[in-house]
Design a protein around this motif. Structure first.
Motif, PDB file in Angstrom:
ATOM      1  N   UNK A  11      -2.242  -4.545   7.218  1.00  0.00           N
ATOM      2  CA  UNK A  11      -1.797  -3.528   6.229  1.00  0.00           C
ATOM      3  C   UNK A  11      -1.927  -2.048   6.880  1.00  0.00           C
ATOM      4  N   UNK A  12      -0.819  -1.404   6.801  1.00  0.00           N
ATOM      5  CA  UNK A  12      -0.752   0.050   7.113  1.00  0.00           C
ATOM      6  C   UNK A  12      -1.122   0.708   5.948  1.00  0.00           C
ATOM      7  N   UNK A  13      -2.135   1.456   5.810  1.00  0.00           N
ATOM      8  CA  UNK A  13      -2.730   2.193   4.684  1.00  0.00           C
ATOM      9  C   UNK A  13      -2.170   3.583   4.791  1.00  0.00           C
ATOM     10  N   UNK A  14      -1.581   4.133   5.645  1.00  0.00           N
ATOM     11  CA  UNK A  14      -0.955   5.423   5.861  1.00  0.00           C
ATOM     12  C   UNK A  14      -0.174   5.634   6.979  1.00  0.00           C
ATOM     13  N   UNK A  15       1.042   6.590   6.950  1.00  0.00           N
ATOM     14  CA  UNK A  15       1.436   6.523   8.317  1.00  0.00           C
ATOM     15  C   UNK A  15       0.668   7.745   9.099  1.00  0.00           C
ATOM     16  N   UNK A  16       0.964   7.409  10.392  1.00  0.00           N
ATOM     17  CA  UNK A  16       0.033   8.294  11.305  1.00  0.00           C
ATOM     18  C   UNK A  16      -0.304   7.327  12.500  1.00  0.00           C
ATOM     19  N   UNK A  17      -1.810   7.417  12.866  1.00  0.00           N
ATOM     20  CA  UNK A  17      -2.149   6.931  14.145  1.00  0.00           C
ATOM     21  C   UNK A  17      -2.374   5.361  13.752  1.00  0.00           C
ATOM     22  N   UNK A  18      -2.989   4.704  14.959  1.00  0.00           N
ATOM     23  CA  UNK A  18      -3.120   3.192  14.672  1.00  0.00           C
ATOM     24  C   UNK A  18      -4.776   2.939  13.816  1.00  0.00           C
ATOM     25  N   UNK A  19      -5.478   4.111  13.632  1.00  0.00           N
ATOM     26  CA  UNK A  19      -6.609   3.754  12.846  1.00  0.00           C
ATOM     27  C   UNK A  19      -5.986   3.620  11.620  1.00  0.00           C
ATOM     28  N   UNK A  20      -4.952   3.541  10.875  1.00  0.00           N
ATOM     29  CA  UNK A  20      -4.465   3.355   9.707  1.00  0.00           C
ATOM     30  C   UNK A  20      -4.218   1.624   9.193  1.00  0.00           C
ATOM     31  N   UNK A  21      -4.565   0.940  10.142  1.00  0.00           N
ATOM     32  CA  UNK A  21      -4.520  -0.584   9.969  1.00  0.00           C
ATOM     33  C   UNK A  21      -5.868  -1.155   9.254  1.00  0.00           C
ATOM     34  N   UNK A  22      -5.637  -1.977   8.685  1.00  0.00           N
ATOM     35  CA  UNK A  22      -6.743  -2.785   7.830  1.00  0.00           C
ATOM     36  C   UNK A  22      -6.116  -4.205   7.657  1.00  0.00           C
ATOM     37  N   UNK A  23      -7.328  -5.106   7.930  1.00  0.00           N
ATOM     38  CA  UNK A  23      -6.894  -6.413   7.926  1.00  0.00           C
ATOM     39  C   UNK A  23      -7.436  -6.882   6.314  1.00  0.00           C
ATOM     40  N   UNK A  24      -6.590  -7.584   5.720  1.00  0.00           N
ATOM     41  CA  UNK A  24      -6.899  -7.836   4.079  1.00  0.00           C
ATOM     42  C   UNK A  24      -6.460  -9.458   4.284  1.00  0.00           C
ATOM     43  N   UNK A  25      -6.919 -10.196   3.143  1.00  0.00           N
ATOM     44  CA  UNK A  25      -6.601 -11.416   2.572  1.00  0.00           C
ATOM     45  C   UNK A  25      -6.316 -11.654   1.397  1.00  0.00           C
ATOM     46  N   UNK A  26      -5.041 -12.194   1.108  1.00  0.00           N
ATOM     47  CA  UNK A  26      -4.830 -12.275  -0.130  1.00  0.00           C
ATOM     48  C   UNK A  26      -4.084 -13.958  -0.323  1.00  0.00           C
ATOM     49  N   UNK A  27      -3.587 -14.134  -1.469  1.00  0.00           N
ATOM     50  CA  UNK A  27      -3.126 -15.531  -1.600  1.00  0.00           C
ATOM     51  C   UNK A  27      -1.799 -15.701  -0.974  1.00  0.00           C
ATOM     52  N   UNK A  28      -1.851 -16.969  -0.323  1.00  0.00           N
ATOM     53  CA  UNK A  28      -0.554 -17.509   0.403  1.00  0.00           C
ATOM     54  C   UNK A  28       0.721 -17.270  -0.406  1.00  0.00           C
ATOM     55  N   UNK A  29       1.707 -16.720  -0.257  1.00  0.00           N
ATOM     56  CA  UNK A  29       2.847 -16.569  -1.190  1.00  0.00           C
ATOM     57  C   UNK A  29       3.838 -17.633  -1.211  1.00  0.00           C
ATOM     58  N   UNK A  30       4.324 -18.057  -2.374  1.00  0.00           N
ATOM     59  CA  UNK A  30       5.146 -19.137  -2.588  1.00  0.00           C
ATOM     60  C   UNK A  30       6.764 -18.694  -2.764  1.00  0.00           C
ATOM     61  N   UNK A  31       7.576 -19.408  -2.103  1.00  0.00           N
ATOM     62  CA  UNK A  31       9.007 -19.096  -1.852  1.00  0.00           C
ATOM     63  C   UNK A  31       9.597 -19.057  -3.433  1.00  0.00           C
TER      64      UNK A  31
END
Length: 336
Positions: A11-31
């Motif tokens: 997830x990109x939390x803010x526009x700007x540099x590459x330090x704005x990335x965060x790895x998150x885990x949430x539920x697998x989506x359903x189509x």
């Protein structure tokens, strides 16, 4: 054996540099209706993703936080109601703009393109944006003809290399600008390398070329425009020069608006800006037709995309730094 119900995504939390990335885990989506869910096999990290990360991509509607990822190749693992054109276990590709830095994602079943069995997913995803851009620049935008001379600015780049190879297939006389370290790479595609650091392309090509392709936009495309001979065309497709130097948006807009003005000059030359998203919206059948042709060439070995590294989701920030630094001679591919 434990079956996970989580979907890791970057997830990109803010526009700007590459330090704005965060790895998150949430539920697998359903189509939902008309949708499919794919297990992501490969997604590119490319300069367009850098532009999106900085908030400079004009066609981006989303605001952070969101998951980037411009293209994807995945295996269908769930289908929603009403889906008939794809099947479970099939591999498909799509140009997604965002959302593909993930292990699972939802796609519109009507937009995906089947991926042939047996091809490498990382090589296949390399075709979705970079090679498609090159193919359509040549055959949909400039409509090249065998024997024409063309100049490729940034010839060692993600779109430059496909332009060299596809230009060779189309029977063109190709010249490519690149740093001296990439001269052999440019020459390996049958093109004539020009060292942009030590040579002035206008002096190397005093008679000009029929068509010039430019995704860099240095000096607002003026240098490239000067190389196009009477009756020729400047085919522009990006502003990487401006993005790398964080130039203000008004200047980029000025360069873009100047292109159609040049068409009014009485010299028989023309200029135009190519957008893969706009062309796909106008001609979705072209997108599937052209990508399917490229997949066919991948299967028979006619084209061979260069993958320089396969990375984990966790390494996306470092991959962005590498892309932004330049000098890569192939694609960085996320393999979740």
């Amino acid at each position: 054996m434990t079956t996970t119900t989580l979907n890791p995504r970057m997830v990109l939390s803010r526009f700007g540099g590459p330090d704005g990335f965060t790895l998150v885990e949430d539920a697998i989506p359903e189509p939902g209706p008309g949708e499919i869910r794919v297990r992501v096999l490969a997604a590119s990290v490319q300069f367009t993703d850098v532009i999106i990360r900085k908030g400079d991509y004009p066609e981006l509607k989303e605001k952070p936080p969101f998951t980037p990822g411009y293209d994807v190749v995945g295996e269908v693992e769930a289908v929603g109601p009403g889906v008939e054109r794809v099947r479970l276990g099939q591999r498909v590709a799509d140009m997604t703009i965002t959302g593909s830095y993930a292990r699972h994602r939802i796609l519109d079943a009507a937009r995906v393109v089947p991926v042939p069995d047996g091809v490498d997913a990382a090589e296949a995803v390399s075709l979705v944006l970079s090679w498609m851009t090159a193919y359509q620049l040549l055959h949909r935008h400039a409509r090249v003809e065998r024997g024409q001379s063309v100049l490729v600015q940034g010839a060692a780049g993600a779109v430059g290399q496909p332009l060299l190879r596809l230009g060779e297939l189309a029977g063109l006389e190709v010249f490519g600008t690149a740093r001296d370290a990439h001269a052999d790479l440019v020459a390996s595609y049958g093109a004539t390398p020009i060292d942009y650091r030590s040579e002035d392309v206008r002096e190397v090509l005093p008679d000009g070329v029929d068509i010039a392709f430019d995704g860099i936009g240095e000096d607002g495309f003026a240098r490239t425009w000067d190389v196009v001979r009477r009756g020729g065309m400047l085919s522009a497709y990006g502003f990487s020069h401006a993005t790398q130097r964080d130039l203000p948006f008004w200047k980029i807009a000025y360069w873009y608006l100047r292109l159609p003005v040049w068409n009014l000059w009485p010299n028989g030359k023309r200029a135009g800006f190519y957008s893969i998203t706009k062309l796909r919206a106008a001609h979705p059948d072209w997108f599937e037709e052209d990508l399917s042709r490229l997949f066919g060439w991948l299967v028979d070995g006619t084209i061979q995309p260069r993958v320089v590294d396969r990375i984990r989701l966790e390494d996306v920030a470092e991959a962005h730094r590498r892309v932004e630094a330049g000098g890569l001679d192939g694609k960085l591919i996320i393999v979740p």
